[in-house]
Design a protein around this motif. Structure first.
Motif, PDB file in Angstrom:
ATOM      1  N   ASN A  25       8.015  41.049  50.110  1.00 21.21           N
ATOM      2  CA  ASN A  25       7.682  42.401  50.565  1.00 21.21           C
ATOM      3  C   ASN A  25       6.813  43.163  49.569  1.00 21.21           C
ATOM      4  OD1 ASN A  25       9.393  42.253  52.982  1.00 21.21           O
ATOM      5  ND2 ASN A  25      11.091  42.266  51.521  1.00 21.21           N
ATOM      6  N   SER A  26       6.155  42.446  48.680  1.00 27.22           N
ATOM      7  CA  SER A  26       5.342  43.110  47.655  1.00 27.22           C
ATOM      8  C   SER A  26       3.886  42.707  47.780  1.00 27.22           C
ATOM      9  CB  SER A  26       5.847  42.757  46.248  1.00 27.22           C
ATOM     10  OG  SER A  26       7.128  43.292  46.023  1.00 27.22           O
ATOM     11  N   ASP A  27       3.018  43.693  47.564  1.00 30.09           N
ATOM     12  CA  ASP A  27       1.595  43.399  47.429  1.00 30.09           C
ATOM     13  C   ASP A  27       1.250  43.462  45.946  1.00 30.09           C
ATOM     14  OD1 ASP A  27       1.644  46.089  46.808  1.00 30.09           O
ATOM     15  OD2 ASP A  27       0.631  46.727  48.641  1.00 30.09           O
ATOM     16  N   LYS A  28      -0.019  43.358  45.626  1.00 29.66           N
ATOM     17  CA  LYS A  28      -0.396  43.287  44.214  1.00 29.66           C
ATOM     18  C   LYS A  28      -0.046  44.568  43.448  1.00 29.66           C
ATOM     19  CE  LYS A  28      -5.259  44.585  44.975  1.00 29.66           C
ATOM     20  NZ  LYS A  28      -6.671  44.143  44.798  1.00 29.66           N
ATOM     21  N   LEU A  29      -0.093  45.725  44.140  1.00 28.12           N
ATOM     22  CA  LEU A  29       0.232  46.973  43.465  1.00 28.12           C
ATOM     23  C   LEU A  29       1.721  47.060  43.131  1.00 28.12           C
ATOM     24  CD1 LEU A  29      -1.985  49.540  45.430  1.00 28.12           C
ATOM     25  CD2 LEU A  29      -2.373  48.569  43.160  1.00 28.12           C
ATOM     26  N   LYS A  30       2.572  46.629  44.064  1.00 28.27           N
ATOM     27  CA  LYS A  30       4.013  46.663  43.815  1.00 28.27           C
ATOM     28  C   LYS A  30       4.415  45.660  42.735  1.00 28.27           C
ATOM     29  CE  LYS A  30       5.514  48.373  48.334  1.00 28.27           C
ATOM     30  NZ  LYS A  30       6.296  48.089  49.569  1.00 28.27           N
TER      31      LYS A  30
ATOM     32  N   LYS B 221       5.026  46.366  35.114  1.00 27.30           N
ATOM     33  CA  LYS B 221       4.803  47.489  34.199  1.00 27.30           C
ATOM     34  C   LYS B 221       6.124  48.116  33.752  1.00 27.30           C
ATOM     35  CE  LYS B 221       1.567  51.288  33.515  1.00 27.30           C
ATOM     36  NZ  LYS B 221       2.469  52.068  32.665  1.00 27.30           N
ATOM     37  N   LYS B 222       7.139  48.109  34.608  1.00 26.43           N
ATOM     38  CA  LYS B 222       8.452  48.650  34.218  1.00 26.43           C
ATOM     39  C   LYS B 222       9.030  47.853  33.054  1.00 26.43           C
ATOM     40  CE  LYS B 222       9.735  50.587  38.731  1.00 26.43           C
ATOM     41  NZ  LYS B 222      10.648  50.447  39.911  1.00 26.43           N
ATOM     42  N   TYR B 223       8.918  46.525  33.150  1.00 26.13           N
ATOM     43  CA  TYR B 223       9.381  45.675  32.050  1.00 26.13           C
ATOM     44  C   TYR B 223       8.537  45.919  30.799  1.00 26.13           C
ATOM     45  CZ  TYR B 223      12.341  42.867  35.188  1.00 26.13           C
ATOM     46  OH  TYR B 223      13.305  42.434  36.064  1.00 26.13           O
TER      47      TYR B 223
ATOM     48  N   ALA C  54      -0.239  38.441  43.290  1.00 22.50           N
ATOM     49  CA  ALA C  54      -0.399  39.445  42.238  1.00 22.50           C
ATOM     50  C   ALA C  54      -1.831  39.934  42.101  1.00 22.50           C
ATOM     51  CB  ALA C  54       0.082  38.890  40.897  1.00 22.50           C
ATOM     52  N   GLY C  55      -2.753  39.341  42.875  1.00 19.09           N
ATOM     53  CA  GLY C  55      -4.135  39.814  42.865  1.00 19.09           C
ATOM     54  C   GLY C  55      -5.045  39.093  41.892  1.00 19.09           C
ATOM     55  N   PHE C  56      -4.566  38.001  41.296  1.00 29.49           N
ATOM     56  CA  PHE C  56      -5.460  37.182  40.476  1.00 29.49           C
ATOM     57  C   PHE C  56      -6.420  36.421  41.398  1.00 29.49           C
ATOM     58  CE2 PHE C  56      -1.800  37.805  37.754  1.00 29.49           C
ATOM     59  CZ  PHE C  56      -2.340  37.946  36.488  1.00 29.49           C
TER      60      PHE C  56
END
Length: 230
Positions: free
Chosen positions: A62-67, A73-75, A109-111
């Motif tokens: 349920n995630s796209d590259k932004l999510k 980024k939280k980690y 992840a958008g790579f």
């Protein structure tokens, strides 16, 4: 005639009487007013291991590259706050704790690493987060299939490698340029690199049959040191 007056109490000074002595005879130990406190320090377990892989959970379905970037980024922000000085290795897993393949991660992840390179890499990989001068930097380590053409394939992809690795910079501004990659060496490992700014670069090396990529000079060097200790 001796008279007894009930309102008068006579205490003998020779009577050795104390409340604590009675309790002592009954088995109570009041020899110390303040019993000793256990002074053994409690060992705190660090949240992230600096010597073995940690797990980074991502809802891949349920995630796209932004999510995915937000999750990473939280980690990264937490490791930055903890001021950890070594690169922290993560195995990316889904919500069922199944390892995510690098091919899937590359896409979701958008790579945009070319397929002719992906096919020369194994499916397992590690994501590294490194506190480089109080700025979170990312790195990747992917085992290779030890194909002779991998080095040539990577050099062929160098013209577009900065764009292909854009998610590695966590939305930090980069300035693409037409400068070629240069050669360097660190700890007997051959490195190809391209500077993008004072803080960011694309550095990669093949060490121990693994492709290591860093988003800065010091990130890749820290990863090489980490790998050489294994």
């Amino acid at each position: 005639i001796a008279m007894f007056n009930p309102n008068v109490f006579i205490f003998s000074s020779n009577l050795n009487f104390s409340f604590t002595s009675i309790l002592s005879k009954l088995g109570f130990d009041y020899s110390q007013e303040n019993p000793p406190v256990n002074s053994t320090p409690i060992e705190t377990i660090p949240k992230y291991s600096s010597t073995k892989p940690n797990y980074l959970n991502i809802d891949m379905e349920n995630s796209d590259k932004l999510k995915i970037e937000e999750s990473i980024k939280k980690y990264a922000d937490e490791i930055n706050i903890l001021e950890l000085s070594t690169p922290i290795e993560f195995i990316v897993v889904d919500l069922q704790n199944n390892p995510v393949s690098f091919a899937d991660f590359n896409t979701k992840a958008g790579f945009d690493i070319p397929s002719y390179i992906i096919t020369q890499l194994e499916s397992n990989f590690s994501l590294f987060i490194y506190n480089d001068n109080k700025i979170s930097k990312l790195g990747l380590v992917i085992p290779t299939k030890n194909t002779p053409s991998l080095k040539e394939s990577l050099m062929l992809a160098e013209k577009t490698l900065t764009e292909s690795l854009k998610p590695l910079f966590l939305s930090q501004e980069i300035t693409p340029n037409d400068k070629p990659f240069n050669d360097s060496t660190y700890s007997e490992s051959a490195i190809r690199y391209k500077n993008l700014s004072a803080e960011l670069s694309v550095d990669y090396s093949i060490i121990n049959d693994k492709l290591a990529i860093g988003s800065s000079k010091m990130t890749l060097r820290a990863i090489i040191d980490y790998q050489n200790k294994k």
